[in-house]
Motif scaffolding. Sequence first.
Motif, PDB file in Angstrom:
ATOM      1  N   VAL A 101       0.801  -1.231   0.000  1.00 14.41           N
ATOM      2  CA  VAL A 101       0.000   0.000   0.000  1.00 14.41           C
ATOM      3  C   VAL A 101       0.831   1.277   0.000  1.00 14.41           C
ATOM      4  O   VAL A 101       0.297   2.353  -0.263  1.00 14.41           O
ATOM      5  N   TRP A 102       2.105   1.218   0.356  1.00 14.18           N
ATOM      6  CA  TRP A 102       3.031   2.340   0.256  1.00 14.18           C
ATOM      7  C   TRP A 102       2.858   3.411   1.334  1.00 14.18           C
ATOM      8  O   TRP A 102       3.783   4.170   1.579  1.00 14.18           O
ATOM      9  N   ARG A 103       1.689   3.516   1.946  1.00 10.18           N
ATOM     10  CA  ARG A 103       1.488   4.570   2.949  1.00 10.18           C
ATOM     11  C   ARG A 103       0.440   4.114   3.954  1.00 10.18           C
ATOM     12  O   ARG A 103      -0.401   3.263   3.653  1.00 10.18           O
ATOM     13  N   ARG A 104       0.492   4.688   5.161  1.00  6.55           N
ATOM     14  CA  ARG A 104      -0.486   4.361   6.188  1.00  6.55           C
ATOM     15  C   ARG A 104      -1.737   5.215   6.019  1.00  6.55           C
ATOM     16  O   ARG A 104      -1.705   6.291   5.435  1.00  6.55           O
ATOM     17  N   ALA A 105      -2.829   4.730   6.588  1.00  2.00           N
ATOM     18  CA  ALA A 105      -4.070   5.510   6.558  1.00  2.00           C
ATOM     19  C   ALA A 105      -3.929   6.773   7.398  1.00  2.00           C
ATOM     20  O   ALA A 105      -4.530   7.809   7.098  1.00  2.00           O
ATOM     21  N   SER A 106      -3.134   6.711   8.460  1.00  6.12           N
ATOM     22  CA  SER A 106      -2.902   7.880   9.313  1.00  6.12           C
ATOM     23  C   SER A 106      -1.491   7.805   9.875  1.00  6.12           C
ATOM     24  O   SER A 106      -0.924   6.718  10.032  1.00  6.12           O
ATOM     25  N   LEU A 107      -0.953   8.960  10.178  1.00 10.20           N
ATOM     26  CA  LEU A 107       0.391   9.025  10.732  1.00 10.20           C
ATOM     27  C   LEU A 107       0.333   9.009  12.254  1.00 10.20           C
ATOM     28  O   LEU A 107      -0.568   9.586  12.857  1.00 10.20           O
ATOM     29  N   PRO A 108       1.299   8.355  12.901  1.00  3.75           N
ATOM     30  CA  PRO A 108       1.326   8.361  14.369  1.00  3.75           C
ATOM     31  C   PRO A 108       1.740   9.730  14.896  1.00  3.75           C
ATOM     32  O   PRO A 108       2.446  10.483  14.226  1.00  3.75           O
TER      33      PRO A 108
END
Length: 396
Positions: A101-108
């Motif tokens: 997916v290359w990226r998260r749905a949200s950043l921590p």
Amino acid sequence: MRVALLAPLPPEQTGIADYAAVLKMALEASSVEVITPLAGCGNDPQRAAARVAEFDWSGVDVVHAELGGGRLAEFHALRALRARYPGLPLSATVHDPERLVWRRASLPWPLSLAQSMPSPWPQAATVLADPLCLYEERQLANSLDALVTLTETGRSCLVRRMRLPADKVHVIAHGNQVIEPTPLPPLEPLRLLYFGFIYRGKGIEDLLDALALVVRRQPQMLSRVRLTLAGGSAPEMAFEPGGSYLDQLRRRIIEQGLESLVEWRLDLPAEDIATQIKAHHVMVLPYRESKKLRLLGEQRGTSGALSWAVACGRGVITSDARAFAEEVATGNGAIYAQGDVNALAQELQELLEAPQRCLQWAERATQIGHERRWPATAQRFKALFTNLCEGRGHAK
């Protein structure tokens, strides 16, 4: 056999949605029942996870997802399924290896604070969060029972980056529509076709510049070549802002003096695609790899447009982006270094000087297209799903 397909579907305007729709029809034609539990969720990870919790999975034999195109819903649905149903066979086609997916749905937190800041802070935060994203991708990839890529290049990249056993990743080439071959049009003028979604990153500027370079070098070529730009003008996902890309291309055509040889066929109806491709000699796919994505990995997928070319028995000139080098390695086209306008111009000029090469490319493309027809592709998926069911013993 009852298969749950987790994928975008038309009317969503993405190549993966088109692929999933045809795969569904091909499987159903081979006596596989296909259901779509995520229908209506869009690309919403939370809605997808909620749908997993609500749906009755007891009658499902295999779950198969289509991953890629920047979508997160299917990825999170698979994670939720594996957590809730450890015995349910799960598989996925990975359209953009070497990542899922290359990226998260949200950043921590605290990286999430950067999302409201001006560029380049959000992009920098995404890169800093990438080790976590990669960890989650590897975790899911290793929990799946099987993964599918469309090329050997994609398979080797996925195995290496996701740290997978080699026998867990299977290559099933992009299926082709069943289209009867027709002879090439008369070789003059030479008819070139760009086909696909039209947005930044497809390298269409390079194609226009290369064609202009050929005409400047040899003005007599102006009457011997034509270019059609065909495809979707409003893709589900565009990777860069910056005004109307179509208007930018139109201005470039005028600036390069190409108005007399460029034709537009925007938002081509599905029923006209094959006819349009077969009216040309060669498809040109001048893709460029995203510089932003290079920070996160190599994108080694292939192209639905290239699949259409071989289905219609037409050769291709492609850049060396993605896994295109493998796709034209057996004599159905030519390849050049992405972004190298001079190299693309040289390929076009050589083809104009020896247009009979189109005949050789078309013959090989026809052979490939026959081998990859969707009925045969569906049988490969059906065999994979059967093996997964037997291996899991239907435990859910």
